[in-house]
Design a protein around this motif. Structure first.
Motif, PDB file in Angstrom:
ATOM      1  N   GLU A  28       0.838  -1.218   0.000  1.00  0.00           N
ATOM      2  CA  GLU A  28       0.000   0.000   0.000  1.00  0.00           C
ATOM      3  C   GLU A  28       0.868   1.262   0.000  1.00  0.00           C
ATOM      4  O   GLU A  28       0.533   2.256  -0.647  1.00  0.00           O
ATOM      5  N   ARG A  32       0.755   4.118  -2.799  1.00  0.00           N
ATOM      6  CA  ARG A  32       0.549   5.546  -2.496  1.00  0.00           C
ATOM      7  C   ARG A  32       1.633   6.369  -3.182  1.00  0.00           C
ATOM      8  O   ARG A  32       1.369   7.427  -3.734  1.00  0.00           O
ATOM      9  N   GLU A 230       7.015   5.075   0.716  1.00  0.00           N
ATOM     10  CA  GLU A 230       6.089   5.819  -0.156  1.00  0.00           C
ATOM     11  C   GLU A 230       6.839   6.916  -0.920  1.00  0.00           C
ATOM     12  O   GLU A 230       6.705   7.038  -2.146  1.00  0.00           O
TER      13      GLU A 230
END
Ligand SMILES: O=C(O)c1cccc(C(=O)CC[C@H]2O[C@@H](n3cnc4c(=O)[nH]cnc43)[C@H](O)[C@@H]2O)c1
Length: 248
Positions: A28, A32, A230
């Motif tokens: 995830e 992102r 990220e």
């Protein structure tokens, strides 16, 4: 949107880069960073997320499980693995002090299986020293320099271990045997073994959540490491990376 995988789908041939993480939280964070809505494809044993970075490069992201065996199996189970131009093992890691502090980014210029071998009366012998197999993969040096330069990251050896280091003695032993080691994690060598069987270049990028050493769960900074992951996937120079591994 979720679809069953189908090797004949045009999408199955579109993505240029595969990122393999261990757990969904890492996947995830990568998604992102890529910054676009992802399409989900059902693949053997899980879900593959297909996204596109702002630069236009299509990237698949797979959470393949913890440890080298799960990572190798998940990577190798993709029927179109041979079509990727680059496979990246990514996630959080332990950093060797003082070179890789918590929150920093490490790019592997060597992916090394640190505990694949035999303990002998004279010490540890890896499988290469025992005369079968290899314990290292070497990502394309120009690609490593490009990525590390763009991210302000250190590059060096990233160890793959099956057991997380939990004592100062083991950390010192690993550092003495591998003086260029910046980090240890549990999947890079497995991902690399799967990619290598299809002749696909490999890469490993880690962000540091804890120091390699005595076990201290209160000192883990997983949030900081995921935020760094990220940012790294937002700022990687994808076209240049693909060019450096021979697919400009
Ligand atoms: O229980 C512990 O003491 C402990 C300490 C650090 C990490 C773990 C994990 O179970 C996480 C394994 C997971 O995260 C990567 N990772 C993160 N830090 C390290 C580390 O210091 N050594 C090896 N792997 C690490 C790893 O790639 C796994 O995906 C437990």
């Amino acid at each position: 949107m979720t679809r069953p995988y189908d090797d004949e789908q045009p999408e199955a041939q579109a993505a240029r880069l595969l990122v393999v993480t261990a757990v969904p939280a890492e996947a995830e964070a990568v998604l992102r960073g890529l910054g676009s809505d992802a399409t989900r494809l059902v693949v053997p044993g899980g879900e593959l997320h297909r996204a596109r970075h702002a630069c236009g490069v299509a990237v698949d992201v797979l959470a393949g499980g913890v440890g080298p065996a799960a990572a190798a199996a998940a990577t190798a189970s993709l029927p179109w693995l041979h079509r990727y131009e680059l496979v990246v093992s990514a996630g959080i890691a332990g950093g060797f002090a003082p070179h890789a502090p918590i929150g920093s980014v490490v790019v592997a210029d060597e992916i090394l299986a640190a505990d694949l071998g035999a303990q002998t009366p004279d010490g540890f012998l890896d499988v290469a020293e025992l005369g079968f197999g290899s314990v290292r993969h070497t990502p394309a040096p120009a690609a490593v320099r490009r990525a590390a330069g763009a991210l302000g990251a250190a590059h060096g050896t990233v160890l793959t271990v099956s057991t997380v280091t939990g004592s100062a003695e083991r950390a010192a032993e690993l550092a003495a045997r591998h003086p260029r080691a910046l980090a240890e994690a549990m999947e890079g060598f497995g991902v690399a073994e799967a990619a290598a069987r299809h002749g696909v270049p490999v890469f490993e990028l880690r962000t540091v959540s804890n120091a390699v050493g005595p076990r201290d769960r209160s000192a883990w900074r997983i949030g900081d490491a995921l935020a760094a992951l990220e940012r790294a996937f937002a700022h990687l120079p994808y076209p240049e990376l693909l060019q450096e591994v021979g697919h400009g």
